[in-house]
Motif scaffolding. Structure first.
Motif, mmCIF file in Angstrom:
data_model
loop_
_atom_site.group_PDB
_atom_site.id
_atom_site.type_symbol
_atom_site.label_atom_id
_atom_site.label_comp_id
_atom_site.label_asym_id
_atom_site.label_seq_id
_atom_site.Cartn_x
_atom_site.Cartn_y
_atom_site.Cartn_z
ATOM 1 N N ASP A 1 0.804 -1.218 0.000
ATOM 2 C CA ASP A 1 0.000 0.000 0.000
ATOM 3 C C ASP A 1 0.842 1.277 0.000
ATOM 4 N N PHE A 2 2.163 1.159 -0.135
ATOM 5 C CA PHE A 2 3.016 2.334 -0.342
ATOM 6 C C PHE A 2 4.234 1.886 -1.140
ATOM 7 N N LEU A 3 4.917 2.834 -1.777
ATOM 8 C CA LEU A 3 5.939 2.520 -2.782
ATOM 9 C C LEU A 3 7.049 1.630 -2.235
ATOM 10 N N GLU A 4 7.608 1.994 -1.081
ATOM 11 C CA GLU A 4 8.753 1.270 -0.545
ATOM 12 C C GLU A 4 8.409 -0.138 -0.090
ATOM 13 N N ILE B 1 0.569 -0.845 -18.429
ATOM 14 C CA ILE B 1 -0.413 -1.733 -17.829
ATOM 15 C C ILE B 1 -1.573 -0.919 -17.273
ATOM 16 N N ASP B 2 -2.714 -1.580 -17.121
ATOM 17 C CA ASP B 2 -3.908 -0.936 -16.590
ATOM 18 C C ASP B 2 -4.003 -1.200 -15.089
ATOM 19 N N THR B 3 -4.187 -0.145 -14.333
ATOM 20 C CA THR B 3 -4.366 -0.263 -12.893
ATOM 21 C C THR B 3 -5.097 0.960 -12.370
ATOM 22 N N LYS B 4 -5.879 0.784 -11.344
ATOM 23 C CA LYS B 4 -6.563 1.908 -10.706
ATOM 24 C C LYS B 4 -5.659 2.599 -9.696
ATOM 25 N N GLU B 5 -4.606 1.903 -9.262
ATOM 26 C CA GLU B 5 -3.676 2.465 -8.279
ATOM 27 C C GLU B 5 -2.494 3.105 -9.020
ATOM 28 N N LEU B 6 -2.730 4.277 -9.610
ATOM 29 C CA LEU B 6 -1.721 4.909 -10.441
ATOM 30 C C LEU B 6 -0.465 5.272 -9.664
ATOM 31 N N ALA B 7 -0.596 5.528 -8.365
ATOM 32 C CA ALA B 7 0.562 5.920 -7.561
ATOM 33 C C ALA B 7 1.399 4.717 -7.143
ATOM 34 N N LEU B 8 0.909 3.521 -7.384
ATOM 35 C CA LEU B 8 1.624 2.308 -6.955
ATOM 36 C C LEU B 8 2.072 1.499 -8.172
ATOM 37 N N VAL B 9 2.847 2.134 -9.033
ATOM 38 C CA VAL B 9 3.332 1.443 -10.230
ATOM 39 C C VAL B 9 4.195 0.226 -9.872
ATOM 40 N N PRO B 10 5.078 0.298 -8.856
ATOM 41 C CA PRO B 10 5.865 -0.898 -8.515
ATOM 42 C C PRO B 10 4.999 -2.111 -8.183
ATOM 43 N N LYS B 11 3.928 -1.879 -7.458
ATOM 44 C CA LYS B 11 3.014 -2.979 -7.120
ATOM 45 C C LYS B 11 2.392 -3.567 -8.378
ATOM 46 N N ALA B 12 1.852 -2.704 -9.245
ATOM 47 C CA ALA B 12 1.220 -3.178 -10.470
ATOM 48 C C ALA B 12 2.224 -3.910 -11.351
ATOM 49 N N ALA B 13 3.453 -3.400 -11.406
ATOM 50 C CA ALA B 13 4.485 -4.037 -12.238
ATOM 51 C C ALA B 13 4.821 -5.430 -11.740
ATOM 52 N N MET B 14 4.978 -5.588 -10.430
ATOM 53 C CA MET B 14 5.359 -6.900 -9.900
ATOM 54 C C MET B 14 4.220 -7.909 -10.004
ATOM 55 N N LEU B 15 2.994 -7.462 -9.774
ATOM 56 C CA LEU B 15 1.862 -8.380 -9.926
ATOM 57 C C LEU B 15 1.733 -8.845 -11.378
#
Length: 495
Positions: free
Chosen positions: A114-117, A272-286
């Motif tokens: 839920d946060f970048l780091e 990639i498509d994601t609703k959590e635009l501020a969490l690109v690392p999360k979307a990338a890893m998933l």
């Protein structure tokens, strides 16, 4: 109609006023100064003693030599900081990157991030597998974005800020240009974990309207990609979530054309498509985990097969055994002679964590700009002197190191001199300020008072400054508050 007598009367009124005005206003070489402000007019660009802004030209007649482990380091041994140092919260292990096997990465649940780091902290949840090298030069990164953001508001005067902005850009561009032909790209034929590693860089560009942010997002990512190129990584995938990232990625890739002509590395942008635009690392890893799972499915559809190719390239999927995750503002420093030892640790399922080195605002990079302004307006210059480290006493001692010459910097273990009360453990927050490296730049002090300077920067006083000849060459300290002992005698750091 103004009569002759009226004209004389007006002169009697305005001449004294103009004399008073001239005493409080000065016009000198394009600088108009009042008691409370500094206005810098257009001519200042012609007088600041810096070359007109332009990217460094590409080297001519470039002949790149691929590096192998040298005979001098034929028996080079890389030592590692025991994982026990990272247990129970001891040590700042965050570096913004990690390098591990894909099989190991697949066992991490990133869905709760839920946060970048947290991408890094989730990967490090089993700290017994996280290791760092004793010699910082074996595996380290230079973190650029904090340094860049600091100079985004260096002065209230637009022309002064622009001069500093251009100088910061020139230092990053000079690194990019030097790396193109510095002759030490690690050979792609050298059998190592590097050749089986795919690099993932999540990128977020909130807006294309802020020219300062866009300029440095592009330069930082280009520098990060160049450092991966120099280390011999065969493929890098930049991941974005909007048109903005696509634009910046395309511009960044174009800055690497000369490098890729000399020695090729695959570059790919994936949106990639994601609703959590501020969490690109999360979307990338998933998304990457989904791709890896698809590749293991023998019954992939045409659509899923195309998705796998975008991420992994036109290779046998089994080529990729490791993943190097990095924020797009981290210059990698990887000693070629340490790669065999690093490869062994990756095969053991360890997670490699680089030493995070932070560039510092230092007068060495900006003295000519400030000195020129001081010749015309001492108050404005004093404010600027106050915003960089002085070139005096211990602040002037910067150890310039080059791993290609056998230099090293040996970690001193669990010793954190910036935490005076208990140097055996790092302080998470010091003097209500974080990050600790920039605490001395907060607030005001009289720069002519040496005691005030020392007091303001007391946290940096006990930390040796480094600069890496193969990096930006800007003074650095360890973000984790650790210290190392510089060596130039060609000896390996003890285990």
């Amino acid at each position: 109609m103004v009569t002759h007598r009226c004209k004389i009367h007006l002169l009697r009124i305005f001449v004294p006023f103009l004399l008073v005005l001239s005493a409080s206003w000065r016009l000198h070489d394009g600088i108009i100064a009042t008691k409370d402000s500094l206005w810098i007019t257009e001519p200042i660009r012609q007088h600041i003693h810096v070359p007109p802004y332009s990217p460094p030209p590409p080297p001519k007649n470039c002949s790149l030599t691929h590096r192998y482990p040298t005979p001098y380091f034929a028996n080079y041994t890389a030592h590692f900081i025991p994982p026990s140092q990272w247990m129970k919260g001891e040590g700042d292990i965050y570096s913004g990157m990690w390098w591990q096997s894909i099989d190991s990465m697949m066992g991490t649940d990133y869905s709760k991030v839920d946060f970048l780091e947290a991408i890094t902290f989730k990967s490090f949840q089993n700290n017994e597998r996280v290791i760092q090298t004793v010699d910082w030069l074996d595996l380290a990164v230079e973190h650029l974005s904090k340094y860049v953001k600091y100079f985004s508001r260096i002065s209230r005067e637009a022309e002064v800020s622009k001069a500093f902005e251009d100088r910061v850009a020139q230092w990053i561009e000079a690194y990019i240009a030097r790396t193109h032909c510095q002759g030490d790209r690690i050979s792609s034929t050298f059998d190592s974990a590097v050749q089986s590693t795919i690099a993932i860089l999540p990128l977020r560009v909130p807006s294309l309207e802020n020219q300062y942010d866009v300029r440095f997002l592009r330069l930082q990512m280009t520098a990060t990609l160049v450092s991966l190129w120099a280390a011999g990584f065969p493929r890098a995938v930049v991941v974005g979530v909007s048109h903005n990232e696509s634009v910046v990625s395309k511009e960044s890739f174009s800055l690497l054309e000369d490098h890729l002509k000399t020695s090729f590395m695959e570059l790919q942008y994936v949106q990639i498509d994601t609703k959590e635009l501020a969490l690109v690392p999360k979307a990338a890893m998933l998304q990457f985990q989904d791709v890896v799972a698809q590749r293991k499915n023998a019954n992939m559809s045409t659509k899923s097969d195309a998705n796998v190719t975008v991420w992994l390239g036109n290779h046998n999927p089994s080529k990729w055994k490791y993943i190097y995750f990095t924020e797009p503002d981290l210059l990698l420093h990887l000693r070629p002679e340490a790669i065999p030892a690093l490869s062994i640790e990756l095969k053991k399922n360890h997670i490699l964590n680089a030493h995070r080195l932070q560039p510092l605002p230092h007068i060495k990079q900006f003295s000519d700009i400030i000195e020129y302004i001081a010749s015309s307006h001492s108050k404005a210059a004093s404010e600027l002197w106050n915003k960089v480290l002085p070139d005096q006493a211990s602040f002037a001692a910067v150890h310039s190191l080059n791993p290609c010459s056998g230099d090293a910097c040996c970690d001193q273990g669990k010793f954190y001199p910036s935490h005076f009360d208990d140097p055996s453990s790092p302080a998470e927050a010091i003097e209500n300020c974080w990050p600790w490296e920039f605490c001395g730049f907060i607030g005001n002090a009289n720069p002519s008072d040496w005691n005030a300077v020392v007091k303001r920067h007391n946290l940096l006083l006990m930390h040796p400054f480094l600069s890496l000849e193969k990096g930006t060459q800007i003074p650095l300290v360890h973000h984790g508050q650790r210290v190392c002992t510089p060596r130039r005698d060609g000896t390996v750091c003890p285990g």
